[in-house]
Design an enzyme around this catalytic site. Structure first.
Site: not given
Length: 493
Positions: A278, A352
């Site tokens: 990130k 996920r």
């Protein structure tokens, strides 16, 4: 903070401040009207002189003796009435303002008489009062060398008629329990990643179960998860020195033969993005990536207080997502517990991956329903902002129950599509499924990914990326959606 319910005249009770409600347009609540009568209309004159409009959340503090035994009188605006009722939103706004207005006093009295909220009971009003005061006055400063001054308020008395007394007491108890759960979730969310690790969360679960026979806890190690084939989960924790933990909490309030409700929380205690790193700006807020797990912990804490006659199994998938020589790389393919293979195109779509194995695991309990809660996608923030959770479900009755729980609790969600047309975005040339589906409909394709692992269950997914915490000067975890989850579990139909 202690809450009391009494069927006495609020004007006769001694406290530091008596709170009376006024409606926009000049109407007085029952207690305000009684005070006005006791002082021969002096209260009405003051309201007119001060031009107090009584819009929701407005307040006016009076040091006058206007017939009350309390030292002070606080006029609280309740907003507009429609057919003798105010909206739930107006009532909530008034309570938020009330907390700030009375925090410096040790004791306060509030009267519900003559205040009716649209589609809500006096019990709900009492619950909202206790919940709002305790969450509004909560402080997170345990990591500061200089502590903030504690709010002085320690005693709140709610006056009502005798017929409503028992339900008011129940509402106050529910509100206190909810506030404890919400504040616990906020505390866990606010803790930094060097303290709140997966191991720390496992210890918290065991601490919750101490001297609580109705709650049992087990923690699956990485070795156990490997034996179960949880390759997706382990691909996320692979880059970290902190071992991943699958935390299982079982609340048993009903017979063993009663199928449980299942909650599954994403617990990424810090998310660097892994190899798909990130940007540095704002990365400190990635400690909040475990707020789904925090909401599960907060919900379980509230259930332990309320002791409802239901069974709940809660699974927290806790891991750190870090870059290292052993970290998962873009393009790697892993096998999930379900046997499906996943091509990991972006290691920052890690939530996920831990959730899919947790969802497969929890189905062995044969739950009535499964609700997973996750700070899953930035796309959901773009779609819904910070007001509503994104809700996806393969069962409309379950979706409707959660939406209704959100309205009742003031912790709302908005249903998003889960159509087969989106599934093709997850196609992979090399595995059964890719872990991302491109820029379009990112929140939808994330939910579609999870749906591949819940085909045999009644399942719903809450994307709380926009609602779990606030940034800027108000930076901190919100404790959402504890209120919604508890409301759903107590009223699932």
């Amino acid at each position: 903070m202690q809450f009391y319910a009494k069927s006495q005249d609020a004007l006769a009770l001694k406290s530091d401040v008596l709170v009376v409600g006024l409606f926009e347009g000049g109407s007085l609540s029952e207690t305000a009207a009684a005070a006005d009568k006791a002082c021969q209309g002096e209260l009405s004159k003051i309201i007119e002189r001060e031009k107090f409009k009584a819009n929701a959340g407005a307040s006016l503090l009076l040091h006058h003796n206007l017939g009350q035994s309390a030292t002070r009188l606080l006029l609280l605006g309740l907003g507009k009435q429609s057919s003798g009722k105010i909206s739930a939103e107006s009532f909530s706004s008034a309570l938020q303002a009330l907390a700030n207005s009375i925090k410096s006093y040790r004791s306060a009295t509030f009267a519900l008489n003559g205040i009716t909220v649209e589609e809500q009971s006096p019990q709900w009003q009492a619950q909202q009062l206790a919940q709002t005061l305790q969450t509004s006055l909560w402080r997170f400063d345990q990591l500061k060398s200089q502590k903030q001054p504690r709010p002085a308020l320690s005693k709140v008395t709610l006056c009502t008629d005798k017929a409503s007394l028992s339900t008011i007491k129940k509402g106050l108890s529910e509100g206190q329990a909810l506030a404890e759960g919400i504040n616990y979730a906020r505390e866990l969310g606010n803790l930094p990643g060097n303290i709140c690790t997966p191991t720390y969360l496992a210890r918290q679960a065991k601490s919750l179960s101490r001297n609580r026979p109705e709650l049992s806890v087990k923690v699956l190690s990485e070795k156990q998860m490997k034996e179960m084939g949880m390759g997706a989960f382990l691909s996320v924790s692979a880059g970290s020195d902190e071992p991943g933990q699958m935390i299982v909490m079982e609340y048993k309030g009903a017979a063993k033969s009663t199928a449980p409700y299942a909650l599954v929380g994403k617990g990424i205690t810090f998310d660097t993005g892994g190899i798909s790193l990130k940007p540095g700006a704002g990365m400190d807020e990635m400690k909040f990536d475990m707020c789904g797990a925090a909401s599960v912990f907060g919900t379980m804490k509230t259930l332990l207080q309320l002791k409802p006659k239901i069974n709940v199994v809660a699974v927290v998938a806790a891991a750190e997502n870090m870059p290292s020589g052993g970290a998962t790389k873009p393009g790697d393919i892993v096998t999930t517990m379900s046997g499906q293979t996943v091509e990991i195109l972006n290691t920052d779509a890690e939530g996920r991956l831990v959730l899919c194995d947790a969802l497969s695991y929890v189905q062995k309990y044969k739950p009535k329903t499964i609700v997973d809660i996750a700070t899953l996608t930035g796309a959901c923030v773009i779609a819904l902002g910070s007001h509503a959770h994104g809700l996806y479900s393969n069962d409309q009755a379950l979706a409707d129950s959660l939406l209704a729980a959100g309205v009742r609790s003031g912790d709302r969600a908005w249903q998003m599509p889960l159509w087969d047309e989106y599934q093709k975005q997850l196609d992979s040339n090399f595995a059964d499924i890719a872990n991302i589906g491109g820029r379009e409909a990112g929140s939808v394709t994330a939910a579609c990914f999870l749906s591949r692992f819940t085909k045999e269950a009644k399942w719903a997914h809450l994307d709380i990326a926009g609602t779990a915490w606030k940034s800027g000067s108000a930076k901190g975890a919100t404790g959402r959606p504890v209120a919604m989850l508890v409301n759903y579990l107590l009223n699932p139909a």
